[in-house]
Design an enzyme around this catalytic site. Structure first.
Site, PDB file in Angstrom:
ATOM      1  N   GLU A 162      -9.390 -82.270 -63.339  1.00 47.36           N
ATOM      2  CA  GLU A 162     -10.306 -82.332 -64.169  1.00 47.36           C
ATOM      3  C   GLU A 162     -11.083 -80.969 -64.431  1.00 47.36           C
ATOM      4  O   GLU A 162     -11.393 -80.767 -65.348  1.00 47.36           O
ATOM      5  CB  GLU A 162     -11.356 -83.798 -64.293  1.00 47.36           C
ATOM      6  CG  GLU A 162     -10.320 -84.873 -64.242  1.00 47.36           C
ATOM      7  CD  GLU A 162     -11.240 -86.246 -63.943  1.00 47.36           C
ATOM      8  OE1 GLU A 162     -11.557 -86.246 -62.743  1.00 47.36           O
ATOM      9  OE2 GLU A 162     -11.316 -86.902 -64.477  1.00 47.36           O
TER      10      GLU A 162
ATOM     11  N   GLU B  66      -6.784 -91.282 -58.965  1.00 46.98           N
ATOM     12  CA  GLU B  66      -7.858 -92.254 -58.686  1.00 46.98           C
ATOM     13  C   GLU B  66      -7.310 -93.827 -58.667  1.00 46.98           C
ATOM     14  O   GLU B  66      -8.236 -94.658 -58.135  1.00 46.98           O
ATOM     15  CB  GLU B  66      -8.951 -92.041 -59.970  1.00 46.98           C
ATOM     16  CG  GLU B  66      -9.789 -90.736 -59.986  1.00 46.98           C
ATOM     17  CD  GLU B  66      -9.040 -89.760 -60.588  1.00 46.98           C
ATOM     18  OE1 GLU B  66      -7.967 -89.574 -60.981  1.00 46.98           O
ATOM     19  OE2 GLU B  66      -9.824 -88.614 -60.953  1.00 46.98           O
TER      20      GLU B  66
ATOM     21  N   ALA C  65     -13.299 -85.241 -56.336  1.00 47.36           N
ATOM     22  CA  ALA C  65     -14.499 -85.391 -55.917  1.00 47.36           C
ATOM     23  C   ALA C  65     -14.749 -86.195 -54.582  1.00 47.36           C
ATOM     24  O   ALA C  65     -13.610 -86.707 -54.019  1.00 47.36           O
ATOM     25  CB  ALA C  65     -15.046 -86.519 -56.915  1.00 47.36           C
TER      26      ALA C  65
ATOM     27  N   GLY D 221     -10.856 -84.990 -59.633  1.00 48.25           N
ATOM     28  CA  GLY D 221     -12.036 -84.262 -60.219  1.00 48.25           C
ATOM     29  C   GLY D 221     -11.602 -82.756 -60.025  1.00 48.25           C
ATOM     30  O   GLY D 221     -12.122 -82.105 -60.808  1.00 48.25           O
TER      31      GLY D 221
HETATM   32  N1  CO8 Z   1     -13.126 -86.478 -50.598  1.00 46.06           N
HETATM   33  C1  CO8 Z   1     -13.497 -86.131 -49.341  1.00 46.06           C
HETATM   34  N2  CO8 Z   1     -12.670 -85.613 -48.514  1.00 46.06           N
HETATM   35  C2  CO8 Z   1     -11.466 -85.237 -48.564  1.00 46.06           C
HETATM   36  C3  CO8 Z   1     -11.029 -85.222 -50.019  1.00 46.06           C
HETATM   37  C4  CO8 Z   1     -11.822 -86.109 -50.932  1.00 46.06           C
HETATM   38  N3  CO8 Z   1     -11.425 -85.932 -52.333  1.00 46.06           N
HETATM   39  N4  CO8 Z   1      -9.685 -84.782 -49.872  1.00 46.06           N
HETATM   40  C5  CO8 Z   1      -9.487 -84.416 -48.571  1.00 46.06           C
HETATM   41  N5  CO8 Z   1     -10.645 -84.452 -48.004  1.00 46.06           N
HETATM   42  C6  CO8 Z   1     -10.651 -84.437 -46.548  1.00 46.06           C
HETATM   43  C7  CO8 Z   1      -9.637 -85.230 -45.598  1.00 46.06           C
HETATM   44  O1  CO8 Z   1     -10.790 -86.536 -45.408  1.00 46.06           O
HETATM   45  C8  CO8 Z   1      -9.793 -84.481 -44.386  1.00 46.06           C
HETATM   46  O2  CO8 Z   1     -10.890 -84.474 -43.586  1.00 46.06           O
HETATM   47  P1  CO8 Z   1     -10.946 -84.969 -41.916  1.00 46.06           P
HETATM   48  O3  CO8 Z   1      -9.978 -83.661 -41.455  1.00 46.06           O
HETATM   49  O4  CO8 Z   1     -12.423 -84.794 -41.717  1.00 46.06           O
HETATM   50  O5  CO8 Z   1     -10.348 -86.243 -41.984  1.00 46.06           O
HETATM   51  C9  CO8 Z   1      -9.448 -82.910 -44.840  1.00 46.06           C
HETATM   52  O6  CO8 Z   1     -10.208 -82.940 -46.178  1.00 46.06           O
HETATM   53  C10 CO8 Z   1      -8.173 -82.725 -45.024  1.00 46.06           C
HETATM   54  O7  CO8 Z   1      -7.345 -83.831 -45.931  1.00 46.06           O
HETATM   55  P2  CO8 Z   1      -6.053 -84.601 -45.295  1.00 46.06           P
HETATM   56  O8  CO8 Z   1      -6.153 -84.494 -43.542  1.00 46.06           O
HETATM   57  O9  CO8 Z   1      -5.994 -85.886 -45.930  1.00 46.06           O
HETATM   58  O10 CO8 Z   1      -4.983 -83.415 -45.716  1.00 46.06           O
HETATM   59  P3  CO8 Z   1      -3.543 -83.817 -46.062  1.00 46.06           P
HETATM   60  O11 CO8 Z   1      -2.752 -82.485 -46.175  1.00 46.06           O
HETATM   61  O12 CO8 Z   1      -2.919 -85.015 -45.024  1.00 46.06           O
HETATM   62  O13 CO8 Z   1      -3.548 -84.492 -47.481  1.00 46.06           O
HETATM   63  C11 CO8 Z   1      -4.238 -84.897 -49.838  1.00 46.06           C
HETATM   64  C12 CO8 Z   1      -3.773 -83.795 -48.529  1.00 46.06           C
HETATM   65  C13 CO8 Z   1      -3.059 -85.435 -50.402  1.00 46.06           C
HETATM   66  C14 CO8 Z   1      -4.937 -84.039 -50.840  1.00 46.06           C
HETATM   67  C15 CO8 Z   1      -5.228 -85.567 -49.379  1.00 46.06           C
HETATM   68  O14 CO8 Z   1      -6.324 -85.328 -48.731  1.00 46.06           O
HETATM   69  C16 CO8 Z   1      -5.796 -86.687 -50.403  1.00 46.06           C
HETATM   70  O15 CO8 Z   1      -5.020 -87.608 -50.816  1.00 46.06           O
HETATM   71  N6  CO8 Z   1      -7.086 -86.237 -50.725  1.00 46.06           N
HETATM   72  C17 CO8 Z   1      -7.667 -87.169 -51.805  1.00 46.06           C
HETATM   73  C18 CO8 Z   1      -7.319 -86.998 -53.178  1.00 46.06           C
HETATM   74  C19 CO8 Z   1      -7.861 -87.854 -54.042  1.00 46.06           C
HETATM   75  O16 CO8 Z   1      -7.737 -89.155 -54.021  1.00 46.06           O
HETATM   76  N7  CO8 Z   1      -8.863 -87.164 -55.097  1.00 46.06           N
HETATM   77  C20 CO8 Z   1      -9.372 -88.131 -56.096  1.00 46.06           C
HETATM   78  C21 CO8 Z   1     -10.821 -88.291 -55.665  1.00 46.06           C
HETATM   79  S1  CO8 Z   1     -11.622 -89.391 -56.951  1.00 46.06           S
HETATM   80  C22 CO8 Z   1     -12.154 -88.440 -57.930  1.00 46.06           C
HETATM   81  O17 CO8 Z   1     -12.035 -87.287 -57.939  1.00 46.06           O
HETATM   82  C23 CO8 Z   1     -13.071 -88.899 -59.133  1.00 46.06           C
HETATM   83  C24 CO8 Z   1     -13.511 -87.763 -60.088  1.00 46.06           C
HETATM   84  C25 CO8 Z   1     -14.602 -88.142 -61.210  1.00 46.06           C
HETATM   85  C26 CO8 Z   1     -16.183 -87.805 -60.717  1.00 46.06           C
HETATM   86  C27 CO8 Z   1     -16.722 -88.188 -61.803  1.00 46.06           C
HETATM   87  C28 CO8 Z   1     -18.406 -88.150 -61.467  1.00 46.06           C
HETATM   88  C29 CO8 Z   1     -19.393 -88.175 -62.680  1.00 46.06           C
END
Ligand code: CO8
Length: 258
Positions: free
Chosen positions: A112, A132, A66, A109
């Site tokens: 999921e 998460e 998400a 997400g």
């Molecule tokens: N949300 C927003 N932006 C994101 C996300 C995300 N989940 N993942 C990546 N991005 C963005 C980064 O911020 C970055 O943007 P910018 O260039 O503007 O800084 C761009 O994508 C590229 O990402 P990275 O530079 O971080 O790329 P890396 O190769 O260094 O890392 C990763 C890749 C490991 C995937 C890293 O981006 C990461 O850890 N992302 C987050 C993963 C995460 O924690 N996901 C879980 C989110 S919470 C969730 O999903 C809950 C769902 C339940 C919802 C229920 C609703 C009812």
């Protein structure tokens, strides 16, 4: 086609493909993407000319979860009212088989969403996880329930409580994905599976999918009752008659999806 900004859609014969398309955010699921995804998926689901849906992302990411930036400051009440995705449960009501073709990150997400599909095919670079816990929260899109059913309670607990990512081979070994293929062949393979499915009788696919869902969601006795009724009911379809006649006549069935 032109009406969406965060997904792409394509139809080839009886197979529809939905591609998540927010490359700048690794396909993070924001409210626009999710509402477009639901609208497109429900549209294909209502179309009897579509027999299977492929859901995919980019080579680098199926979806990295998400959208944390959109979600981070929301309140308890905001989330209770549906948060950024008030309609995501629509995805779970699809009757058409959905194949997730996962390359790169399927986190939070994203993992999921893949688990809401019927079949998961993974590229060799796929990474699954529920990170998460690193954000001070827990899976909210079904991960704490579907992951244990897919990989067992103990491996799911390790993934959910540590946030560790699992590679494609481990995901296949654990039963989360049905097959691992080279990244360059992922979409083609997923479409082949979808094509094979889409040629079957649509009413039979609907009830087979519903029976498989019942296996996840109900006690065995209830699921067996559902299957027994559904199996008997399938004998009211033209396609069951055609399928069995074609077998006896040693020819391919020509299903009318009736
Ligand atoms: N949300 C927003 N932006 C994101 C996300 C995300 N989940 N993942 C990546 N991005 C963005 C980064 O911020 C970055 O943007 P910018 O260039 O503007 O800084 C761009 O994508 C590229 O990402 P990275 O530079 O971080 O790329 P890396 O190769 O260094 O890392 C990763 C890749 C490991 C995937 C890293 O981006 C990461 O850890 N992302 C987050 C993963 C995460 O924690 N996901 C879980 C989110 S919470 C969730 O999903 C809950 C769902 C339940 C919802 C229920 C609703 C009812």
């Amino acid at each position: 086609q032109g009406k969406y900004t965060a997904i792409l859609t394509e139809v080839n014969g009886r197979v529809a493909t939905i591609t998540l398309n927010r490359p700048e955010a690794l396909n993070a699921l924001n409210s626009t993407l999710v509402s477009e995804l639901i609208e497109a998926a429900l549209g294909f689901d209502a179309d009897p000319n579509i027999g299977a849906i492929v859901l995919t992302g980019s080579e680098r990411a199926f979806a990295a979860g998400a959208d944390i930036k959109e979600m981070g400051s929301l309140s308890y009440s905001d989330m209770l009212l549906g948060g950024p995705f008030p309609s995501w449960e629509g995805f779970e009501r699809l009757r058409t088989p959905v194949i997730a073709a996962v390359s790169g990150y399927a986190l939070g997400g994203g993992c999921e969403l893949a688990m809401m599909c019927d079949i998961i095919l993974a590229a060799d670079n796929a990474k699954f996880g529920q990170p998460e816990i690193n954000l001070g929260t827990l899976p909210g899109f079904g991960g704490s329930q579907r992951l244990p059913r897919a990989v067992g309670k103990y491996k799911a607990a390790e993934l959910v409580l540590t946030g560790r990512q699992m590679g494609a081979e481990e995901a296949e070994r654990s039963g989360l994905v049905s097959r691992v293929v080279p990244a360059a062949e992922l979409l083609e393979e997923a479409r082949k599976v979808a094509q094979t499915i889409a040629e079957k009788s649509l009413p039979a696919l609907y009830v087979a999918k519903a029976a498989l869902q019942a296996a996840q969601e109900t006690p065995l006795a209830e699921g067996l009752k559902f299957e027994r009724q559904a199996f008997a009911a399938s004998f009211a379809t033209e396609d069951q008659k055609e399928g069995m006649r074609a077998f006896a006549e040693k020819r391919a069935a020509d299903f009318s999806h009736r």
